[in-house]
Scaffold this active site. Structure first.
Site, PDB file in Angstrom:
ATOM      1  N   TYR A   1      -3.536 -16.030  -6.619  1.00 26.15           N
ATOM      2  CA  TYR A   1      -3.577 -14.568  -6.495  1.00 26.15           C
ATOM      3  C   TYR A   1      -2.185 -14.020  -6.167  1.00 26.15           C
ATOM      4  CZ  TYR A   1      -4.821  -9.924  -4.765  1.00 26.15           C
ATOM      5  OH  TYR A   1      -4.891  -8.565  -4.558  1.00 26.15           O
TER       6      TYR A   1
ATOM      7  N   SER B   1      -0.024  -4.196  -7.353  1.00 28.12           N
ATOM      8  CA  SER B   1       0.387  -5.474  -6.795  1.00 28.12           C
ATOM      9  C   SER B   1      -0.343  -5.719  -5.477  1.00 28.12           C
ATOM     10  CB  SER B   1       1.913  -5.493  -6.613  1.00 28.12           C
ATOM     11  OG  SER B   1       2.343  -6.779  -6.232  1.00 28.12           O
TER      12      SER B   1
ATOM     13  N   LYS C   1       0.328 -11.665  -8.543  1.00 31.42           N
ATOM     14  CA  LYS C   1       0.832 -10.360  -8.115  1.00 31.42           C
ATOM     15  C   LYS C   1       2.360 -10.340  -8.102  1.00 31.42           C
ATOM     16  CE  LYS C   1      -3.105  -8.284  -7.624  1.00 31.42           C
ATOM     17  NZ  LYS C   1      -3.475  -7.110  -8.414  1.00 31.42           N
TER      18      LYS C   1
ATOM     19  N   VAL D   1      -7.170  -2.181   1.625  1.00 33.48           N
ATOM     20  CA  VAL D   1      -8.091  -1.085   1.323  1.00 33.48           C
ATOM     21  C   VAL D   1      -9.539  -1.563   1.489  1.00 33.48           C
ATOM     22  CG1 VAL D   1      -8.734   0.596  -0.449  1.00 33.48           C
ATOM     23  CG2 VAL D   1      -6.367  -0.216  -0.316  1.00 33.48           C
TER      24      VAL D   1
ATOM     25  N   THR E   1     -12.441  -2.215   0.194  1.00 34.50           N
ATOM     26  CA  THR E   1     -13.003  -2.433  -1.133  1.00 34.50           C
ATOM     27  C   THR E   1     -13.972  -3.614  -1.114  1.00 34.50           C
ATOM     28  OG1 THR E   1     -11.247  -3.982  -1.734  1.00 34.50           O
ATOM     29  CG2 THR E   1     -10.881  -1.632  -2.265  1.00 34.50           C
TER      30      THR E   1
END
Length: 140
Positions: free
Chosen positions: A37, A23, A41, A68, A70
């Protein structure tokens, strides 16, 4: 995703398996331009909750991995920042600049450990990767 879960349910029931859904904090917070988005989630959180009731032999957990480091974070800063509010743009740029992004393996290890050993008492929950109830799954 629902079709894949439905297809896997017979095996998951037989093995008392686990479904770990990734999530986001966007499921409970609003960001300009992130409506679809965040809503998607939030659906995952509700799906985990519903499956915990409908499929009691299957453990289903929704995990918030945190912010994170990413490719998605890079794209937020470099591509999508123009559609964000000044406050959100500053927040996400600052997280990178100030070293506030998590290493992928931090939440990744917790998610992997949950996948092989998460208990049914966690089923239906939406948890942060570093929640106190997941202490046993976190690296020291």
């Amino acid at each position: 995703m629902i079709i894949q879960i439905q297809a896997a349910l017979p095996s998951l029931r037989a093995t008392h398996g686990r479904i770990i859904l990734t999530s986001s904090g966007a499921s409970i917070s609003a960001y300009q331009g992130w409506g679809a988005y965040g809503a998607g989630k939030a659906v995952l959180n509700h799906l985990a909750l519903t499956l915990s009731v409908e499929e009691p032999d299957v453990t289903t957990i929704s995990i918030r991995p945190g912010v994170v480091d990413t490719e998605m974070q890079r794209e937020i800063r470099e591509i999508h920042h123009e559609r964000m509010s000044d406050k959100d743009r500053t927040k996400f740029a600052g997280l990178k600049k100030d070293g506030g992004l998590l290493r992928p393996e931090q939440p990744g290890h917790v998610i992997a450990k949950l996948a092989v050993g998460g208990g049914n008492e966690l089923s239906g929950q939406f948890l942060n990767w570093n929640d106190e109830s997941l202490k046993a799954f976190q690296d020291e």
